[in-house]
Design a protein around this motif. Structure first.
Motif, PDB file in Angstrom:
ATOM      1  N   PHE A 194       0.814  -1.203   0.000  1.00 48.38           N
ATOM      2  CA  PHE A 194       0.000   0.000   0.000  1.00 48.38           C
ATOM      3  C   PHE A 194       0.855   1.263   0.000  1.00 48.38           C
ATOM      4  CE2 PHE A 194      -4.170   1.671   1.945  1.00 48.38           C
ATOM      5  CZ  PHE A 194      -4.798   1.593   0.719  1.00 48.38           C
ATOM      6  N   GLU A 195       1.836   1.298   0.922  1.00 50.43           N
ATOM      7  CA  GLU A 195       2.676   2.490   1.091  1.00 50.43           C
ATOM      8  C   GLU A 195       3.552   2.766  -0.128  1.00 50.43           C
ATOM      9  OE1 GLU A 195       2.828   4.733   3.429  1.00 50.43           O
ATOM     10  OE2 GLU A 195       1.577   3.857   5.020  1.00 50.43           O
ATOM     11  N   THR A 196       3.966   1.706  -0.817  1.00 53.85           N
ATOM     12  CA  THR A 196       4.840   1.888  -1.981  1.00 53.85           C
ATOM     13  C   THR A 196       4.054   2.114  -3.270  1.00 53.85           C
ATOM     14  OG1 THR A 196       4.944  -0.498  -2.412  1.00 53.85           O
ATOM     15  CG2 THR A 196       6.628   0.435  -0.959  1.00 53.85           C
ATOM     16  N   GLY A 197       2.744   1.866  -3.237  1.00 46.98           N
ATOM     17  CA  GLY A 197       1.922   2.021  -4.428  1.00 46.98           C
ATOM     18  C   GLY A 197       1.843   0.771  -5.277  1.00 46.98           C
ATOM     19  N   VAL A 208      -4.239  -5.910  -1.766  1.00 45.14           N
ATOM     20  CA  VAL A 208      -4.312  -5.904  -3.229  1.00 45.14           C
ATOM     21  C   VAL A 208      -5.686  -5.417  -3.683  1.00 45.14           C
ATOM     22  CG1 VAL A 208      -4.196  -7.337  -5.311  1.00 45.14           C
ATOM     23  CG2 VAL A 208      -2.612  -7.766  -3.414  1.00 45.14           C
ATOM     24  N   VAL A 209      -6.736  -5.919  -3.023  1.00 44.00           N
ATOM     25  CA  VAL A 209      -8.095  -5.523  -3.395  1.00 44.00           C
ATOM     26  C   VAL A 209      -8.349  -4.060  -3.052  1.00 44.00           C
ATOM     27  CG1 VAL A 209     -10.544  -5.922  -2.879  1.00 44.00           C
ATOM     28  CG2 VAL A 209      -9.022  -7.851  -3.304  1.00 44.00           C
ATOM     29  N   ILE A 210      -7.772  -3.581  -1.943  1.00 47.43           N
ATOM     30  CA  ILE A 210      -7.889  -2.156  -1.632  1.00 47.43           C
ATOM     31  C   ILE A 210      -7.233  -1.339  -2.747  1.00 47.43           C
ATOM     32  CG2 ILE A 210      -7.122  -0.333  -0.044  1.00 47.43           C
ATOM     33  CD1 ILE A 210      -7.490  -2.329   2.237  1.00 47.43           C
ATOM     34  N   GLY A 211      -6.111  -1.838  -3.260  1.00 47.03           N
ATOM     35  CA  GLY A 211      -5.470  -1.168  -4.390  1.00 47.03           C
ATOM     36  C   GLY A 211      -6.338  -1.187  -5.637  1.00 47.03           C
ATOM     37  N   ILE A 212      -7.015  -2.317  -5.864  1.00 46.89           N
ATOM     38  CA  ILE A 212      -7.943  -2.421  -6.997  1.00 46.89           C
ATOM     39  C   ILE A 212      -9.069  -1.406  -6.855  1.00 46.89           C
ATOM     40  CG2 ILE A 212      -9.693  -3.920  -8.065  1.00 46.89           C
ATOM     41  CD1 ILE A 212      -7.845  -6.298  -7.459  1.00 46.89           C
ATOM     42  N   SER A 244      -4.113   7.000  -4.533  1.00 46.75           N
ATOM     43  CA  SER A 244      -3.561   6.201  -5.615  1.00 46.75           C
ATOM     44  C   SER A 244      -2.676   7.005  -6.548  1.00 46.75           C
ATOM     45  CB  SER A 244      -4.715   5.556  -6.416  1.00 46.75           C
ATOM     46  OG  SER A 244      -5.443   6.546  -7.112  1.00 46.75           O
ATOM     47  N   HIS A 245      -2.685   8.330  -6.526  1.00 44.52           N
ATOM     48  CA  HIS A 245      -1.887   9.146  -7.448  1.00 44.52           C
ATOM     49  C   HIS A 245      -0.620   9.710  -6.807  1.00 44.52           C
ATOM     50  CE1 HIS A 245      -4.938   8.910 -10.502  1.00 44.52           C
ATOM     51  NE2 HIS A 245      -5.863   9.425  -9.702  1.00 44.52           N
ATOM     52  N   ASP A 246      -0.298   9.281  -5.593  1.00 42.89           N
ATOM     53  CA  ASP A 246       0.759   9.951  -4.850  1.00 42.89           C
ATOM     54  C   ASP A 246       1.974   9.054  -4.595  1.00 42.89           C
ATOM     55  OD1 ASP A 246       1.076  11.519  -1.607  1.00 42.89           O
ATOM     56  OD2 ASP A 246       1.864  12.143  -3.539  1.00 42.89           O
ATOM     57  N   PHE A 247       2.378   8.263  -5.597  1.00 44.15           N
ATOM     58  CA  PHE A 247       3.477   7.332  -5.389  1.00 44.15           C
ATOM     59  C   PHE A 247       4.644   7.560  -6.351  1.00 44.15           C
ATOM     60  CE2 PHE A 247      -0.427   5.020  -4.147  1.00 44.15           C
ATOM     61  CZ  PHE A 247      -0.158   4.880  -2.797  1.00 44.15           C
TER      62      PHE A 247
END
Length: 444
Positions: free
Chosen positions: A91-94, A140-144, A234-237
């Motif tokens: 999550f932290e690394t994007g 992973v699903v949170i990233g999705i 999601s845009h800050d990595f």
């Protein structure tokens, strides 16, 4: 604090009615009722309710302090902490968002995403533990969700339900499967590795169809503000070093492999998870503060506190008393269909308030006794108990994975009831005919 104090005083006065002390079984059943009401009502935080129950069990002498708080050092709690940190690194690394982007290329609509997630999670749960699979794939699903713009509350609940159903695909999918296997081996019987899949695979397929055509309507919508927040993150990595993203993914894959080959390498799941978490902090992928921030403390307190209640149900005999009373009402020669339905739904009911593993451990010896007394096939009785015990869909405390998404999905107790109760009925409608077909209680 005032509210909590009033609640504890009320419990204490009820448990000591006019100087006539209640029995341990009565106290345990009362606290089960109290926890259920408070979890549904949510007048005080769920974690606080769990701690009040834990304290009440100690103060009334039902459990000693060591037994009551033993849940906080349970291996599943250690697994949670480790996987929260490993997932937090994605999550932290994007990296979770990048993986989510790959999935969203093939699943464009919310319903397609739900189906894709449930298929992947369900199949993985057959070869990993269902709890381990959920722990790995939640970030992973949170990233999705962040990448697709859909609320995570619409995706995380199907994920954990699929993990529970997928645990019925093989002998190693869930701890309860092995508990039943051990009991059978004591009488010279056993299940083959994929024998659970005779019921488990149609159950998983039915669950996916349920969510694809009906269940998705019952999922909580999630606020637009929450969805917007996910998109912002999601845009800050762009400033994250490439090596951190790659390392976070490699550690996650290593954790998956470690869980798949747990028996071969001899390293328990929770040790694998904690080893990965420690490595990520050690090499600088996460800072110490980021690692602490990734841990969902609400999940830890709820799980640790409710394990005390599960222990009390088992140690006092309260859970067995409830199950035995219902079985005695059936008489000495119940019909096979009625017996199956009752055993299945007793397992379903208990598993939503105890852990699914504890439910199976409690009911397996009762089931073996029933089989011996009635001359029924022990394999059929235990299969019904295991499948029913996996249906922990209607509360957040029935299965560890349910708790893991409680905060992340912004769920309330009632959300689990709303989505999970119909799913239990669907599971029963699918499982009972298949159990009668493949595992008859009285085979000719």
């Amino acid at each position: 604090m005032r509210q909590a104090s009033i609640t504890k005083i009320t419990i204490w006065s009820l448990l000591n009615r006019g100087g006539n002390r209640m029995s341990p079984i009565e106290i345990t059943l009362f606290l089960l009722l109290f926890a259920t009401v408070m979890f549904v009502w949510e007048r005080i935080p769920l974690a606080l309710t769990a701690i009040i129950v834990c304290l009440a069990l100690v103060l009334t002498g039902v459990l000693d302090a060591k037994s009551a708080f033993n849940g906080f050092i349970n291996t599943n709690v250690i697994l949670f902490v480790g996987m929260f940190i490993v997932g937090g690194a994605l999550f932290e690394t994007g990296m979770a968002n990048r993986i989510g982007g790959l999935v969203t290329r093939f699943a464009k609509t919310e319903r397609q995403l739900i189906v894709a997630i449930m298929v992947i999670v369900g199949l993985l749960s057959g070869v990993l533990s269902n709890t381990g699979t959920a722990a790995i794939l939640i970030p992973v699903v949170i990233g999705i969700a962040a990448k697709s713009g859909f609320s995570r509350s619409r995706l995380l609940m199907p994920l954990v339900f699929a993990a529970a159903m997928g645990g019925n695909l093989s002998l190693i999918g869930a701890p309860g499967n092995l508990i039943a296997q051990s009991a059978l081996q004591n009488v010279g019987l056993e299940f083959s590795f994929f024998e659970y899949a005779k019921v488990g695979l149609p159950l998983l397929a039915g669950g996916i169809i349920y969510f694809a055509f009906f269940g998705y309507r019952l999922l909580p919508a999630g606020s637009s503000k929450a969805v917007a927040g996910e998109n912002e993150v999601s845009h800050d990595f762009s400033s994250v070093p490439k090596w951190k993203q790659i390392t976070s993914l490699v550690v996650m894959i290593a954790a998956i492999l470690g869980m798949v080959f747990e028996s071969a390498i001899g390293v328990p799941l929770h040790i694998t998870a904690c080893g990965g978490a420690a490595f990520l902090v050690l090499v600088g992928v996460l800072t110490e503060k980021q690692a602490y921030r990734a841990i969902d403390t609400q999940t830890i307190f709820i799980f640790g506190g409710t394990l005390a209640l599960a222990s009390a149900l088992e140690q006092t005999g309260a859970g067995a008393a409830v199950a035995s009373t219902i079985m005695n009402l059936l008489g000495t020669e119940p019909s096979p269909v009625l017996l199956l339905v009752v055993i299945f739904f007793i397992s379903c009911a208990l598993t939503n308030f105890m852990s699914n593993t504890a439910t199976t451990a409690l009911l397996v010896p009762i089931g073996m006794s029933i089989a011996a007394n009635l001359g029924a096939d022990p394999r059929a009785v235990l299969m019904a108990i295991v499948i029913g015990g996996s249906c922990a869909y209607a509360t957040p405390i029935g299965m560890p994975a349910n708790l893991m998404v409680l905060s992340a999905g912004g769920y309330k107790f009632a959300d689990y009831v709303k989505c999970g109760l119909p799913l239990i009925l669907v599971a029963g409608a699918i499982a009972i005919p298949l159990l009668l077909l493949f595992f008859p209680f009285f085979p000719s």
